[in-house]
Design an enzyme around this catalytic site. Structure first.
Site, PDB file in Angstrom:
ATOM      1  N   HIS A 242       0.803  -1.228   0.000  1.00  0.00           N
ATOM      2  CA  HIS A 242       0.000   0.000   0.000  1.00  0.00           C
ATOM      3  C   HIS A 242       0.838   1.280   0.000  1.00  0.00           C
ATOM      4  CE1 HIS A 242      -3.581  -2.400   0.985  1.00  0.00           C
ATOM      5  NE2 HIS A 242      -2.915  -2.941   1.984  1.00  0.00           N
TER       6      HIS A 242
HETATM    7  O1  RIB Z   1      -4.768  -0.029   4.876  1.00  0.00           O
HETATM    8  C1  RIB Z   1      -3.393  -0.080   4.660  1.00  0.00           C
HETATM    9  C2  RIB Z   1      -2.674   0.966   5.486  1.00  0.00           C
HETATM   10  O2  RIB Z   1      -2.867   0.731   6.869  1.00  0.00           O
HETATM   11  C3  RIB Z   1      -1.178   0.995   5.277  1.00  0.00           C
HETATM   12  O3  RIB Z   1      -0.714   2.321   5.328  1.00  0.00           O
HETATM   13  C4  RIB Z   1      -0.681   0.210   6.462  1.00  0.00           C
HETATM   14  O4  RIB Z   1       0.664   0.514   6.762  1.00  0.00           O
HETATM   15  C5  RIB Z   1      -1.626   0.627   7.532  1.00  0.00           C
HETATM   16  O5  RIB Z   1      -1.217   1.849   8.085  1.00  0.00           O
END
Ligand code: RIB
Ligand code: CA
Length: 313
Positions: A242
């Protein structure tokens, strides 16, 4: 090459750790500082993890400790140790870093830096948006001084990953997200619509382990926890990265399908944390709705190999 100045606001966090190494490797990005926020672990653990990564990989960035409670002052009761381990970095058992966080808070740092800046600065926020919201609340005059806030968070046409509606970073502090969406600062939201389309295969991670020296070993070890989380869900064909995807969106918009409009974050009831986009060409916000995984993988691998691979400086 003119570089993009970036304040990296993060909750390391396994995918945050990878994004930090990527930001250091991307030639078009100049990381000005790291600002930490609670989320994947407590603020103490997230700050320690940022310091550990900087120390281990000689990253020259100052680390500013940020929020340990939400914009509305709520403390967290449970952290997602089933994704990131109890220490936020996969419970590998890393030693404590010797490096220390700066004495200023991240909010004060952001306000003073933006007020004094002679060049545009963007904020890349890949955790809860608490620090940025707090800075904007304390110093509304910085709104026109922020070139753009690029966030990893939200879900528009796909389900959330915490509730049916909400993605983790937004769900963790919907009031902060709502405040930012209303602030007038340009936002690029890189949420699950795009990040779930850019996955890394286990074989690619193995190849990074074999080619990136210590950075490859580090990523391999911390990611074991993440691989297990996805394997337990029956997902073996690649895991999302992500925060790295959001980092790439900052300088490679050509790899994304972007939709403009106005974003609203729900703060009440069942849909709390839901991000709703009303599309319009003239809208103040941009949302990455799809990602070209093949192109992004090529850019990711080229940057990482050039920075950490054999023969790199
Ligand atoms: O949903 C994914 C996000 O949530 C990413 O940034 C992960 O590191 C958590 O913070
Ligand atoms: Ca994160």
């Amino acid at each position: 090459m003119k570089k993009v100045n970036v304040i990296f606001d993060t909750d390391p966090g396994i995918d945050d750790a990878m994004a930090l190494l990527l930001l250091h490797a991307l030639p078009s990005i100049d990381v000005r500082a790291i600002s930490t926020v609670f989320g994947n672990a407590s603020i103490e653990d997230c700050t320690r993890n940022a310091l550990y990564i900087c120390e281990r990989f000689s990253l020259p960035y100052p680390v500013y400790k940020g929020a340990g409670v939400t914009f509305a002052g709520l403390a967290e009761t449970e952290y997602p140790d089933f994704v990131h381990g109890a220490d936020g970095l996969g419970d590998v058992g890393f030693p404590l870093p010797k490096r220390r966080a700066e004495s200023q808070s991240s909010v004060t740092y952001m306000i003073e830096t933006l007020r004094a800046a002679s060049e545009p600065i963007e904020v890349l926020a890949v955790g809860r948006m608490t620090n940025v919201a707090e800075a904007l609340k304390q110093a509304p005059d910085i709104a026109p001084l922020i070139q753009r806030i690029v966030i990893m968070g939200g879900a528009v046409e796909v389900p959330g990953n915490v509730t049916e509606w909400a993605e983790a970073n937004i769900y963790g502090d919907p009031e902060a997200a709502a405040f930012i969406f209303d602030s007038g600062v340009p936002v690029l939201m890189v949420g699950l619509d795009a990040t779930l389309q850019h996955r890394m295969k286990k074989t690619a991670l193995m190849s990074l382990r074999d080619q990136l020296g210590d950075a490859g070993e580090f990523l391999w070890h911390i990611k074991q926890c993440y691989l297990k989380f996805y394997a337990d869900k029956g997902i073996f064909d690649g895991f999302p990265i992500h925060d790295s995807t959001a980092a790439l969106a900052l300088v490679h918009p050509e790899c994304f399908e972007i939709r403009r409009g106005r974003l609203v974050c729900e703060t009440q009831g069942g849909p709390r944390g839901r991000t709703v986009l009303t599309a319009s060409e003239a809208g103040p916000h941009a949302v990455a709705m799809a990602a070209d995984s093949e192109k992004l993988t090529a850019i990711f691998e080229a940057a990482m190999l050039a920075k950490y691979g054999a023969g790199s400086q």
